[in-house]
Design an enzyme around this catalytic site. Structure first.
Site, PDB file in Angstrom:
ATOM      1  N   LYS A  13       0.935  -1.276   0.168  1.00 28.66           N
ATOM      2  CA  LYS A  13       0.076   0.026  -0.084  1.00 28.66           C
ATOM      3  C   LYS A  13       0.982   1.205  -0.016  1.00 28.66           C
ATOM      4  O   LYS A  13       2.042   1.154   0.295  1.00 28.66           O
ATOM      5  CB  LYS A  13      -0.970   0.185   1.170  1.00 28.66           C
ATOM      6  N   GLY A 100       7.420   1.741   4.672  1.00 32.89           N
ATOM      7  CA  GLY A 100       6.236   2.485   4.609  1.00 32.89           C
ATOM      8  C   GLY A 100       5.242   1.867   3.789  1.00 32.89           C
ATOM      9  O   GLY A 100       4.237   2.533   3.564  1.00 32.89           O
ATOM     10  N   ASP A 138      -2.071  -1.384  10.710  1.00 34.74           N
ATOM     11  CA  ASP A 138      -2.180  -1.420   9.158  1.00 34.74           C
ATOM     12  C   ASP A 138      -2.747  -2.552   8.738  1.00 34.74           C
ATOM     13  O   ASP A 138      -3.162  -2.832   7.744  1.00 34.74           O
ATOM     14  CB  ASP A 138      -1.021  -1.242   8.582  1.00 34.74           C
TER      15      ASP A 138
HETATM   16  O1  C5P Z   1       0.895  -1.232  14.743  1.00 34.95           O
HETATM   17  P1  C5P Z   1       2.280  -1.126  14.322  1.00 34.95           P
HETATM   18  O2  C5P Z   1       2.933  -2.290  15.141  1.00 34.95           O
HETATM   19  O3  C5P Z   1       2.508  -1.313  12.827  1.00 34.95           O
HETATM   20  O4  C5P Z   1       2.796   0.369  14.751  1.00 34.95           O
HETATM   21  C1  C5P Z   1       4.242   0.411  14.801  1.00 34.95           C
HETATM   22  C2  C5P Z   1       4.599   1.609  15.682  1.00 34.95           C
HETATM   23  O5  C5P Z   1       4.052   2.781  14.987  1.00 34.95           O
HETATM   24  C3  C5P Z   1       3.804   1.578  16.956  1.00 34.95           C
HETATM   25  O6  C5P Z   1       4.446   0.737  17.989  1.00 34.95           O
HETATM   26  C4  C5P Z   1       3.704   2.701  17.404  1.00 34.95           C
HETATM   27  O7  C5P Z   1       4.883   3.457  18.072  1.00 34.95           O
HETATM   28  C5  C5P Z   1       3.593   3.712  15.999  1.00 34.95           C
HETATM   29  N1  C5P Z   1       2.109   4.032  15.876  1.00 34.95           N
HETATM   30  C6  C5P Z   1       1.501   5.171  16.386  1.00 34.95           C
HETATM   31  N2  C5P Z   1       0.284   5.408  16.150  1.00 34.95           N
HETATM   32  C7  C5P Z   1      -0.282   4.665  14.948  1.00 34.95           C
HETATM   33  C8  C5P Z   1       0.281   3.682  14.207  1.00 34.95           C
HETATM   34  C9  C5P Z   1       1.411   3.508  14.593  1.00 34.95           C
HETATM   35  O8  C5P Z   1       2.032   5.653  17.385  1.00 34.95           O
HETATM   36  N3  C5P Z   1      -1.820   5.275  14.692  1.00 34.95           N
END
Ligand code: C5P
Length: 339
Positions: A13, A100, A138
């Site tokens: 994405k 990303g 995601d």
């Molecule tokens: O959910 P995921 O593990 O992909 O997110 C990685 C990191 O990105 C999280 O540990 C967090 O620090 C940050 N994040 C965030 N707010 C979001 C998505 C991600 O702070 N909405």
């Protein structure tokens, strides 16, 4: 017993726009974003085994064990559905890691969707959604695909009427960036706000056609460049090359470090990709995948399981003409299938 396996495409994405509103009590950040799936994909092969979960991956540097989100996805579903048998997962990587582009999240969603089929669980996206949310912000989007609005942590996703069909040039500047580190930097300077409306303007069709794209911004971009200062020069060069071919939009995807240009003209996209490659960048030209195209891509893969496991695919055309049972389930919102 027939050997049962299937290969699920795990598409990448890009974020066409991303606004950060402020920190949340759960440690995450409140977002508004526009997700868009593209044709570039990893292949996630799932093979039914007697017990346990194994994972292999052709890319060095990607953890091939229980640290991998795809492994965690299989484990979560196996526990949730109280499955005794196991699965061997093999991932063929094409999506750059730490870019990303959601590669790890998409692999995890492909495991959920594929095992739902392989283990005949019949959960469908609504049943898989709670597991997807726990795996990462995601992951739920990849149960949906196409052009979608993401709210909350990015895990509340809504399909948009405006399904973008365009050509995308992806550029890997060659330096992965940690999402958590980019958000930590943003925390030092972010003033919580609710007054940013670019995403809602895009969604509401206040602005139409090509004019909708320039209003989009990615709030994470300055913090990603701060996290990896050596990228600043490379990103300026990438932007310059993309801008010469007049893209609808040129932006960082998510927390980076992949840059992309969105083009309505395939020739311009091709010229931008060629120019980037001449400068030594890893660059790809791919198409966007709309909601319907994304569902069709997954449905094709899931239908191939029938061919190997129980010989259903010979009748696939007939099923479609007569109203495939999978299509009826989709109408009830229970299962992803061909649209
Ligand atoms: O959910 P995921 O593990 O992909 O997110 C990685 C990191 O990105 C999280 O540990 C967090 O620090 C940050 N994040 C965030 N707010 C979001 C998505 C991600 O702070 N909405």
């Amino acid at each position: 017993m027939a050997v049962r396996s299937l290969v699920v495409p795990a598409h990448a994405k890009v974020n066409l726009g991303l606004e950060v509103l402020g920190p949340r009590e759960d440690g995450y950040h409140e977002l508004r974003t526009i997700f868009q799936t593209v044709a570039l994909h990893d292949d996630v092969e799932l093979r039914a085994t007697r017990s346990g979960i194994t994972l292999t991956c052709d890319a060095p540097g990607v953890p091939a064990d229980e640290r991998n989100l795809a492994w965690k996805a299989a484990d979560a579903l196996r526990r949730h559905a109280r499955i005794q048998s196991g699965v061997a997962i093999h991932i063929t990587k094409r999506i750059p890691a730490g870019g990303g582009l959601g590669g790890g999240s998409s692999d995890a969603a492909a495991v959920l969707v594929g095992l739902d089929q392989l283990w005949r669980l019949g959960l469908g996206p609504p049943g898989l959604h709670p597991l997807a949310r726990r795996l990462g912000a995601d992951v739920p989007f990849f149960l949906l695909g196409g052009t979608a609005l993401g709210l909350g942590r990015g895990d509340e996703t809504y399909p948009l009427l405006r399904q973008v069909r365009a050509h995308v040039v992806l550029v890997d500047p060659g330096r992965p960036v940690s999402t958590a580190a980019v958000f930590r930097r943003l925390d030092t300077r972010l003033t919580p706000r609710e007054d940013s409306h670019t995403i809602f303007r895009f969604v509401s069709r206040d602005v139409c056609g090509a004019e909708a794209f320039p209003i989009l911004v990615n709030d994470l971009e300055p913090f990603a460049l701060e996290e990896a200062p050596e990228l600043t020069e490379r990103v300026a060069m990438i932007r310059g090359i993309l801008d010469r071919e007049r893209p609808l939009l040129a932006s960082l995807s998510g927390s980076g470090s992949t840059y992309f240009g969105l083009f309505d003209d395939p020739q311009r996209a091709g010229r931008a990709r060629d120019a980037l490659k001449r400068r030594g960048f890893a660059a790809w030209r791919v198409r966007t995948l709309s909601l319907g195209q994304y569902r069709a891509s997954l449905a094709r893969a899931l239908a191939r399981d029938g061919a190997r496991g129980q010989g259903r695919s010979a009748h696939h055309g007939d099923h479609r003409r007569q109203g495939h049972p999978g299509r009826r389930r989709e109408a009830q919102g229970v299962r992803l299938h061909r649209v």
